[in-house]
Design a protein around this motif. Structure first.
Motif, PDB file in Angstrom:
ATOM      1  N   ALA A   1       0.933  -1.274  -0.062  1.00 58.58           N
ATOM      2  CA  ALA A   1       0.192  -0.186   0.003  1.00 58.58           C
ATOM      3  C   ALA A   1       0.839   1.239  -0.052  1.00 58.58           C
ATOM      4  O   ALA A   1       0.578   2.053  -0.615  1.00 58.58           O
ATOM      5  N   GLU A   2       2.109   1.190   0.663  1.00 59.22           N
ATOM      6  CA  GLU A   2       2.642   2.620   0.841  1.00 59.22           C
ATOM      7  C   GLU A   2       3.419   2.480  -0.378  1.00 59.22           C
ATOM      8  O   GLU A   2       3.640   3.990  -0.931  1.00 59.22           O
ATOM      9  N   ALA A   3       3.936   1.813  -1.060  1.00 53.90           N
ATOM     10  CA  ALA A   3       4.443   1.947  -2.684  1.00 53.90           C
ATOM     11  C   ALA A   3       3.404   2.430  -3.382  1.00 53.90           C
ATOM     12  O   ALA A   3       3.798   3.235  -4.416  1.00 53.90           O
ATOM     13  N   TYR A   4       2.331   1.970  -3.542  1.00 52.63           N
ATOM     14  CA  TYR A   4       1.178   2.208  -4.278  1.00 52.63           C
ATOM     15  C   TYR A   4       1.117   3.828  -3.946  1.00 52.63           C
ATOM     16  O   TYR A   4       0.891   4.450  -5.281  1.00 52.63           O
ATOM     17  N   GLN A   5       0.909   4.110  -2.943  1.00 48.38           N
ATOM     18  CA  GLN A   5       0.430   5.492  -2.593  1.00 48.38           C
ATOM     19  C   GLN A   5       1.833   6.409  -3.122  1.00 48.38           C
ATOM     20  O   GLN A   5       1.515   7.556  -3.508  1.00 48.38           O
ATOM     21  N   LYS A   6       2.927   6.052  -2.813  1.00 50.94           N
ATOM     22  CA  LYS A   6       3.902   6.821  -3.174  1.00 50.94           C
ATOM     23  C   LYS A   6       4.152   6.928  -4.781  1.00 50.94           C
ATOM     24  O   LYS A   6       4.402   8.127  -5.292  1.00 50.94           O
TER      25      LYS A   6
ATOM     26  N   ASP B   1      -0.498   7.036 -15.952  1.00 51.59           N
ATOM     27  CA  ASP B   1      -1.770   6.434 -15.496  1.00 51.59           C
ATOM     28  C   ASP B   1      -1.638   5.255 -14.549  1.00 51.59           C
ATOM     29  O   ASP B   1      -0.474   4.489 -14.823  1.00 51.59           O
ATOM     30  N   VAL B   2      -2.624   5.109 -13.697  1.00 53.44           N
ATOM     31  CA  VAL B   2      -2.471   3.792 -12.942  1.00 53.44           C
ATOM     32  C   VAL B   2      -4.089   3.429 -12.963  1.00 53.44           C
ATOM     33  O   VAL B   2      -5.106   3.864 -12.637  1.00 53.44           O
TER      34      VAL B   2
ATOM     35  N   ILE C   1       1.395   6.984  -6.790  1.00 52.28           N
ATOM     36  CA  ILE C   1       0.310   7.923  -7.242  1.00 52.28           C
ATOM     37  C   ILE C   1       0.841   9.069  -6.865  1.00 52.28           C
ATOM     38  O   ILE C   1       0.679  10.167  -7.702  1.00 52.28           O
ATOM     39  N   SER C   2       1.294   9.718  -5.652  1.00 46.47           N
ATOM     40  CA  SER C   2       1.655  10.917  -5.087  1.00 46.47           C
ATOM     41  C   SER C   2       2.716  11.439  -6.072  1.00 46.47           C
ATOM     42  O   SER C   2       2.723  12.718  -6.204  1.00 46.47           O
ATOM     43  N   GLU C   3       3.921  10.644  -6.295  1.00 46.43           N
ATOM     44  CA  GLU C   3       5.141  11.129  -6.929  1.00 46.43           C
ATOM     45  C   GLU C   3       5.306  11.022  -8.317  1.00 46.43           C
ATOM     46  O   GLU C   3       6.178  11.537  -8.908  1.00 46.43           O
ATOM     47  N   ARG C   4       4.080  10.314  -8.920  1.00 48.82           N
ATOM     48  CA  ARG C   4       4.218   9.895 -10.115  1.00 48.82           C
ATOM     49  C   ARG C   4       5.505   9.331 -10.727  1.00 48.82           C
ATOM     50  O   ARG C   4       5.843   9.559 -11.879  1.00 48.82           O
ATOM     51  N   VAL C   5       6.205   8.536  -9.872  1.00 42.40           N
ATOM     52  CA  VAL C   5       7.437   7.735 -10.201  1.00 42.40           C
ATOM     53  C   VAL C   5       6.992   6.523  -9.776  1.00 42.40           C
ATOM     54  O   VAL C   5       6.682   6.296  -8.558  1.00 42.40           O
ATOM     55  N   VAL C   6       7.391   5.240 -10.371  1.00 43.00           N
ATOM     56  CA  VAL C   6       7.000   3.962 -10.233  1.00 43.00           C
ATOM     57  C   VAL C   6       7.869   3.671  -8.915  1.00 43.00           C
ATOM     58  O   VAL C   6       9.183   3.616  -8.969  1.00 43.00           O
ATOM     59  N   THR C   7       7.394   3.105  -7.875  1.00 41.77           N
ATOM     60  CA  THR C   7       7.812   2.589  -6.682  1.00 41.77           C
ATOM     61  C   THR C   7       7.485   1.547  -6.248  1.00 41.77           C
ATOM     62  O   THR C   7       5.975   1.176  -6.341  1.00 41.77           O
ATOM     63  N   PHE C   8       8.267   0.512  -6.091  1.00 37.41           N
ATOM     64  CA  PHE C   8       7.931  -0.830  -5.574  1.00 37.41           C
ATOM     65  C   PHE C   8       8.216  -1.337  -4.211  1.00 37.41           C
ATOM     66  O   PHE C   8       8.831  -0.405  -3.511  1.00 37.41           O
TER      67      PHE C   8
END
Length: 200
Positions: A35-40, A72-73, A42-49
């Motif tokens: 959930a944290e990687a997903y929110q990051k 887009d997500v 979304i908010s920063e517009r750079v893919v985080t896993f």
């Protein structure tokens, strides 16, 4: 944020995240998000896993500089898989390959879809706002005339050996052809359907 959001209660809080090039449509890689990687993402517009081997958040490109910039997500129907459309800043795979599946990612064909939407958005805009809006305001006859002019110019350049000039005229013709289709309220896919039927 996509609606409904992913269900991170499935699969012990980690969901697969497929990254697709927003322009070419190529699948670039697969990673996992909590959930944290997903929110990051979304908010920063750079893919985080979430890195399972390092047991921490991991932004793709944090060491290489080859970031994946989010456009887009999407979340699938079961809410247990994430699809991220992104623009890669350099090769995606750590091996230096364009994708983690060792495929070339050179095609720009899907840019046509983006261009179609831009043209559509300017159909009823103020003529002073852009060249495209001004062209629409002049009506179908002027648009058709421009397509004819660009076609002739392309034919002329085809007889010479200047690739740069030929590409310029080819781009002009394609652009004005797309404007003409929009003026006629015809989607390019309808034309492609005709080609596909002829191909059978």
């Amino acid at each position: 944020m996509p609606t409904p959001p992913p269900d991170f209660d499935k699969s012990n809080g980690l969901l697969p995240a497929i990254v697709q090039d927003a322009v070419t449509g190529k699948v670039l890689m697969l990673g996992y998000m909590n959930a944290e990687a997903y929110q990051k993402t979304i908010s920063e517009r750079v893919v985080t896993f979430f890195s399972r081997s390092k047991n921490r958040l991991w932004t793709k490109g944090e060491t290489s500089g080859h970031f994946l910039h989010v456009t887009d997500v999407l979340v699938d129907c079961d809410r247990d898989t994430v699809l991220v459309k992104a623009r890669p800043q350099g090769p995606t795979c750590h091996t230096g390959a364009d994708t983690c599946f060792d495929e070339s990612n050179a095609s720009n064909v899907l840019f046509i879809e983006h261009l179609k939407q831009v043209i559509k958005s300017r159909k009823n805009a103020s003529p002073e706002s852009s060249y495209t809006a001004k062209l629409f305001a002049k009506g179908i006859n002027k648009i058709a005339q421009k397509v004819g002019e660009e076609a002739v110019e392309l034919v002329i350049e085809a007889k010479d050996d200047n690739k740069e000039l030929f590409l310029g005229e080819a781009a002009d013709l394609l652009f004005h052809y797309l404007v003409l289709l929009e003026a006629k309220s015809i989607d390019l896919n309808e034309v492609i359907d005709v080609l596909r039927r002829r191909h059978k």
